[in-house]
Scaffold this motif. Structure first.
Motif, PDB file in Angstrom:
ATOM      1  N   GLY A   1     -14.526   1.176 -10.081  1.00  0.00           N
ATOM      2  CA  GLY A   1     -13.529   0.055  -8.845  1.00  0.00           C
ATOM      3  C   GLY A   1     -13.430  -0.575  -8.341  1.00  0.00           C
ATOM      4  O   GLY A   1     -13.145  -1.297  -8.248  1.00  0.00           O
ATOM      5  N   MET A   2     -15.204  -0.820  -7.982  1.00  0.00           N
ATOM      6  CA  MET A   2     -15.694  -2.355  -7.073  1.00  0.00           C
ATOM      7  C   MET A   2     -15.403  -3.447  -7.711  1.00  0.00           C
ATOM      8  O   MET A   2     -15.073  -3.296  -9.034  1.00  0.00           O
ATOM      9  CB  MET A   2     -17.102  -1.959  -6.576  1.00  0.00           C
ATOM     10  N   THR A   3     -14.472  -4.103  -6.688  1.00  0.00           N
ATOM     11  CA  THR A   3     -13.946  -6.075  -7.605  1.00  0.00           C
ATOM     12  C   THR A   3     -15.818  -6.408  -7.517  1.00  0.00           C
ATOM     13  O   THR A   3     -16.097  -5.810  -6.093  1.00  0.00           O
ATOM     14  CB  THR A   3     -13.276  -6.311  -6.854  1.00  0.00           C
ATOM     15  N   MET A   4     -15.992  -7.110  -8.019  1.00  0.00           N
ATOM     16  CA  MET A   4     -16.855  -7.488  -9.209  1.00  0.00           C
ATOM     17  C   MET A   4     -16.847  -9.545  -9.635  1.00  0.00           C
ATOM     18  O   MET A   4     -16.077  -9.212 -10.435  1.00  0.00           O
ATOM     19  CB  MET A   4     -18.082  -6.697  -9.804  1.00  0.00           C
ATOM     20  N   MET A   5     -17.511 -10.466  -9.428  1.00  0.00           N
ATOM     21  CA  MET A   5     -17.489 -11.272  -9.599  1.00  0.00           C
ATOM     22  C   MET A   5     -19.523 -11.594  -9.821  1.00  0.00           C
ATOM     23  O   MET A   5     -20.034 -11.149  -8.788  1.00  0.00           O
ATOM     24  CB  MET A   5     -17.751 -12.512  -9.334  1.00  0.00           C
ATOM     25  N   VAL A   6     -19.226 -11.308 -11.250  1.00  0.00           N
ATOM     26  CA  VAL A   6     -21.127 -11.536 -12.079  1.00  0.00           C
ATOM     27  C   VAL A   6     -21.216 -13.074 -12.328  1.00  0.00           C
ATOM     28  O   VAL A   6     -20.678 -12.902 -13.409  1.00  0.00           O
ATOM     29  CB  VAL A   6     -21.111 -10.097 -12.916  1.00  0.00           C
ATOM     30  N   VAL A   7     -22.440 -13.341 -12.352  1.00  0.00           N
ATOM     31  CA  VAL A   7     -23.378 -14.199 -13.081  1.00  0.00           C
ATOM     32  C   VAL A   7     -23.926 -14.268 -13.935  1.00  0.00           C
ATOM     33  O   VAL A   7     -25.654 -13.240 -13.186  1.00  0.00           O
ATOM     34  CB  VAL A   7     -23.218 -15.639 -11.849  1.00  0.00           C
ATOM     35  N   THR A   8     -24.297 -14.294 -15.114  1.00  0.00           N
ATOM     36  CA  THR A   8     -25.529 -13.590 -15.607  1.00  0.00           C
ATOM     37  C   THR A   8     -25.276 -14.039 -17.012  1.00  0.00           C
ATOM     38  O   THR A   8     -24.213 -14.452 -18.266  1.00  0.00           O
ATOM     39  CB  THR A   8     -25.020 -12.216 -15.990  1.00  0.00           C
ATOM     40  N   HIS A   9     -26.427 -13.921 -17.633  1.00  0.00           N
ATOM     41  CA  HIS A   9     -26.943 -14.570 -19.230  1.00  0.00           C
ATOM     42  C   HIS A   9     -26.613 -13.096 -20.095  1.00  0.00           C
ATOM     43  O   HIS A   9     -26.946 -13.016 -20.851  1.00  0.00           O
ATOM     44  CB  HIS A   9     -28.076 -14.865 -18.921  1.00  0.00           C
ATOM     45  N   GLU A  10     -26.639 -12.335 -19.435  1.00  0.00           N
ATOM     46  CA  GLU A  10     -26.805 -10.815 -20.167  1.00  0.00           C
ATOM     47  C   GLU A  10     -25.203 -10.371 -20.672  1.00  0.00           C
ATOM     48  O   GLU A  10     -24.541  -9.650 -20.488  1.00  0.00           O
ATOM     49  CB  GLU A  10     -27.407  -9.538 -18.956  1.00  0.00           C
ATOM     50  N   MET A  11     -25.450 -10.855 -22.229  1.00  0.00           N
ATOM     51  CA  MET A  11     -23.670 -11.143 -22.925  1.00  0.00           C
ATOM     52  C   MET A  11     -23.870  -9.652 -23.247  1.00  0.00           C
ATOM     53  O   MET A  11     -22.046  -9.395 -23.319  1.00  0.00           O
ATOM     54  CB  MET A  11     -24.128 -12.217 -24.350  1.00  0.00           C
ATOM     55  N   GLY A  12     -24.688  -8.771 -23.669  1.00  0.00           N
ATOM     56  CA  GLY A  12     -24.308  -7.678 -23.661  1.00  0.00           C
ATOM     57  C   GLY A  12     -23.660  -6.397 -22.582  1.00  0.00           C
ATOM     58  O   GLY A  12     -22.373  -5.764 -22.908  1.00  0.00           O
ATOM     59  N   PHE A  13     -23.417  -6.800 -21.683  1.00  0.00           N
ATOM     60  CA  PHE A  13     -23.264  -6.243 -20.426  1.00  0.00           C
ATOM     61  C   PHE A  13     -21.840  -7.562 -20.223  1.00  0.00           C
ATOM     62  O   PHE A  13     -20.709  -6.263 -19.961  1.00  0.00           O
ATOM     63  CB  PHE A  13     -24.499  -6.977 -18.725  1.00  0.00           C
ATOM     64  N   ALA A  14     -21.985  -8.272 -20.261  1.00  0.00           N
ATOM     65  CA  ALA A  14     -20.726  -8.883 -19.697  1.00  0.00           C
ATOM     66  C   ALA A  14     -19.740  -8.081 -21.247  1.00  0.00           C
ATOM     67  O   ALA A  14     -18.439  -8.816 -20.451  1.00  0.00           O
ATOM     68  CB  ALA A  14     -20.488 -10.797 -20.343  1.00  0.00           C
ATOM     69  N   ARG A  15     -19.651  -8.134 -22.108  1.00  0.00           N
ATOM     70  CA  ARG A  15     -19.053  -7.391 -23.047  1.00  0.00           C
ATOM     71  C   ARG A  15     -18.550  -6.303 -23.190  1.00  0.00           C
ATOM     72  O   ARG A  15     -17.144  -5.839 -22.755  1.00  0.00           O
ATOM     73  CB  ARG A  15     -19.725  -7.602 -24.892  1.00  0.00           C
ATOM     74  N   GLU A  16     -19.454  -5.066 -22.564  1.00  0.00           N
ATOM     75  CA  GLU A  16     -19.248  -3.719 -22.139  1.00  0.00           C
ATOM     76  C   GLU A  16     -18.679  -3.665 -20.741  1.00  0.00           C
ATOM     77  O   GLU A  16     -16.874  -2.904 -20.839  1.00  0.00           O
ATOM     78  CB  GLU A  16     -20.488  -3.324 -22.190  1.00  0.00           C
ATOM     79  N   VAL A  17     -19.143  -4.388 -20.214  1.00  0.00           N
ATOM     80  CA  VAL A  17     -18.549  -3.980 -18.550  1.00  0.00           C
ATOM     81  C   VAL A  17     -17.799  -5.033 -17.679  1.00  0.00           C
ATOM     82  O   VAL A  17     -17.124  -4.331 -17.561  1.00  0.00           O
ATOM     83  CB  VAL A  17     -19.774  -3.883 -17.679  1.00  0.00           C
ATOM     84  N   GLY A  18     -17.104  -6.284 -18.245  1.00  0.00           N
ATOM     85  CA  GLY A  18     -16.431  -7.366 -17.712  1.00  0.00           C
ATOM     86  C   GLY A  18     -14.757  -6.498 -18.068  1.00  0.00           C
ATOM     87  O   GLY A  18     -14.540  -6.368 -19.530  1.00  0.00           O
ATOM     88  N   ASP A  19     -14.207  -7.007 -17.544  1.00  0.00           N
ATOM     89  CA  ASP A  19     -12.798  -6.884 -17.579  1.00  0.00           C
ATOM     90  C   ASP A  19     -12.229  -8.270 -18.131  1.00  0.00           C
ATOM     91  O   ASP A  19     -11.144  -8.525 -19.473  1.00  0.00           O
ATOM     92  CB  ASP A  19     -11.772  -6.427 -16.498  1.00  0.00           C
ATOM     93  N   ARG A  20     -12.949  -9.735 -17.637  1.00  0.00           N
ATOM     94  CA  ARG A  20     -12.569 -10.694 -18.131  1.00  0.00           C
ATOM     95  C   ARG A  20     -13.651 -11.622 -18.118  1.00  0.00           C
ATOM     96  O   ARG A  20     -15.106 -11.389 -17.123  1.00  0.00           O
ATOM     97  CB  ARG A  20     -11.200 -11.797 -17.354  1.00  0.00           C
ATOM     98  N   ILE A  21     -14.178 -12.669 -18.927  1.00  0.00           N
ATOM     99  CA  ILE A  21     -15.121 -13.247 -19.374  1.00  0.00           C
ATOM    100  C   ILE A  21     -14.357 -15.131 -18.889  1.00  0.00           C
ATOM    101  O   ILE A  21     -13.679 -15.239 -19.352  1.00  0.00           O
ATOM    102  CB  ILE A  21     -15.382 -13.755 -21.161  1.00  0.00           C
ATOM    103  N   VAL A  22     -14.746 -15.181 -17.930  1.00  0.00           N
ATOM    104  CA  VAL A  22     -14.834 -16.914 -17.541  1.00  0.00           C
ATOM    105  C   VAL A  22     -15.709 -17.745 -18.061  1.00  0.00           C
ATOM    106  O   VAL A  22     -16.807 -17.772 -17.859  1.00  0.00           O
ATOM    107  CB  VAL A  22     -14.621 -17.115 -16.127  1.00  0.00           C
ATOM    108  N   LEU A  23     -16.010 -18.361 -18.963  1.00  0.00           N
ATOM    109  CA  LEU A  23     -16.514 -19.676 -19.305  1.00  0.00           C
ATOM    110  C   LEU A  23     -16.274 -21.115 -18.154  1.00  0.00           C
ATOM    111  O   LEU A  23     -15.741 -21.670 -18.741  1.00  0.00           O
ATOM    112  CB  LEU A  23     -16.590 -19.950 -20.494  1.00  0.00           C
ATOM    113  N   MET A  24     -17.747 -21.274 -18.259  1.00  0.00           N
ATOM    114  CA  MET A  24     -17.719 -22.561 -17.301  1.00  0.00           C
ATOM    115  C   MET A  24     -18.629 -23.735 -18.037  1.00  0.00           C
ATOM    116  O   MET A  24     -19.724 -23.513 -18.318  1.00  0.00           O
ATOM    117  CB  MET A  24     -18.484 -22.632 -15.381  1.00  0.00           C
ATOM    118  N   ASP A  25     -18.546 -24.555 -17.369  1.00  0.00           N
ATOM    119  CA  ASP A  25     -18.697 -26.323 -18.269  1.00  0.00           C
ATOM    120  C   ASP A  25     -19.032 -27.062 -17.443  1.00  0.00           C
ATOM    121  O   ASP A  25     -17.659 -27.737 -17.060  1.00  0.00           O
ATOM    122  CB  ASP A  25     -18.364 -25.953 -20.339  1.00  0.00           C
TER     123      ASP A  25
END
Length: 261
Positions: free
Chosen positions: A207-231
């Motif tokens: 339950g830790m609140t986390m902001m994660v910047v990563t290129h690991e898309m498998g992790f992002a898809r598995e663990v993330g509650d929300r994906i934020v795309l920046m450009d």
């Protein structure tokens, strides 16, 4: 963790933690000289949420994290933690950094101190926690990241993955409300990435609140509650992992995914 001075208390009126905003960016602008790095960025991170920030290099992802704990100052807008401004020039930066843990690409461990000493240093020196209590907590955290048997090892005796896990334990030793992870696996050999991501998975499950910047898309898809795309300094798309990866709403999202998947 308890905190009896700043912001709404977890012991206050009952709330649905999944809906309580913990970290807020409101119309944030950041410049480096004439370069506009963050452009009117607004983002809410809920208590207990894992918010994964993705995007091409130079899109402003790491700068956003660094602004969240005042490693970089913003020029416009406001950033709040638990309802209290942290971008105010009068905000107590030292207290702020106790409440927002950050783990970087480089491990930044003190080379002349053991893993245990690296984890106990800030609680003892900054928070005034007695040595015995700090040591007990450090041993618990090192056990949590699978490194209690390396407590007396120095950084140069540890692999990159082990050093990064010590760095995570060190950040957790301050009992932060939110953890920021800035490309924490990018400097690791591929075979060491998994052990660090597994620690992050366990934090998310706890339950830790986390902001994660990563290129690991498998992790992002598995663990993330929300994906934020920046450009180019802006948030161009947000969504839950399934929607983002399967049905991106923007052309930029489709273009980004076509290049990385």
């Amino acid at each position: 963790m308890t905190d009896d001075t700043d912001g709404p208390s977890r012991d206050g009126a009952p709330t649905d933690s999944s809906e309580r905003v913990l970290l807020e960016f409101e119309h944030v602008d950041k410049y480096f000289g004439e370069t506009h790095v963050l452009k009117d960025v607004s983002l809410d991170v809920d208590d207990g949420e894992v918010c994964v920030v993705v995007g091409p290099s130079g899109s402003g992802k790491s700068t956003l994290l660094r602004c969240a704990n005042r490693l970089e100052e913003i020029q416009n807008g406001e950033i709040r933690l638990d309802g209290r401004s942290i971008s105010d020039p009068d905000a107590d930066i030292n207290r702020l950094r106790q409440r927002i843990g950050m783990v970087f690409q480089s491990f930044n461990l003190f080379p002349h101190k053991t893993a245990l000493e690296n984890v106990t240093l800030a609680p003892r020196k900054v928070r005034g926690i007695p040595e015995a209590k700090a040591r007990q907590r450090a041993e618990e955290l090192l056990a949590d990241v699978g490194l209690l048997d390396q407590a007396d090892s120095y950084p140069n005796q540890l692999s990159g993955g082990q050093q990064q896990r010590v760095a995570i334990a060190r950040a957790l030793a301050m009992d932060p409300k939110v953890m920021l992870f800035d490309e924490v696996t990018s400097a690791l050999d591929p075979e060491l990435v998994g052990e660090v991501l597994e620690v992050m998975r366990e934090l998310a499950a706890d339950g830790m609140t986390m902001m994660v910047v990563t290129h690991e898309m498998g992790f992002a898809r598995e663990v993330g509650d929300r994906i934020v795309l920046m450009d180019e300094g802006r948030i161009v798309e947000t969504g839950d992992p399934e929607s983002f990866f399967e049905r991106p709403e923007t052309d930029r999202g489709e273009q980004f995914l076509s290049k990385i998947l």
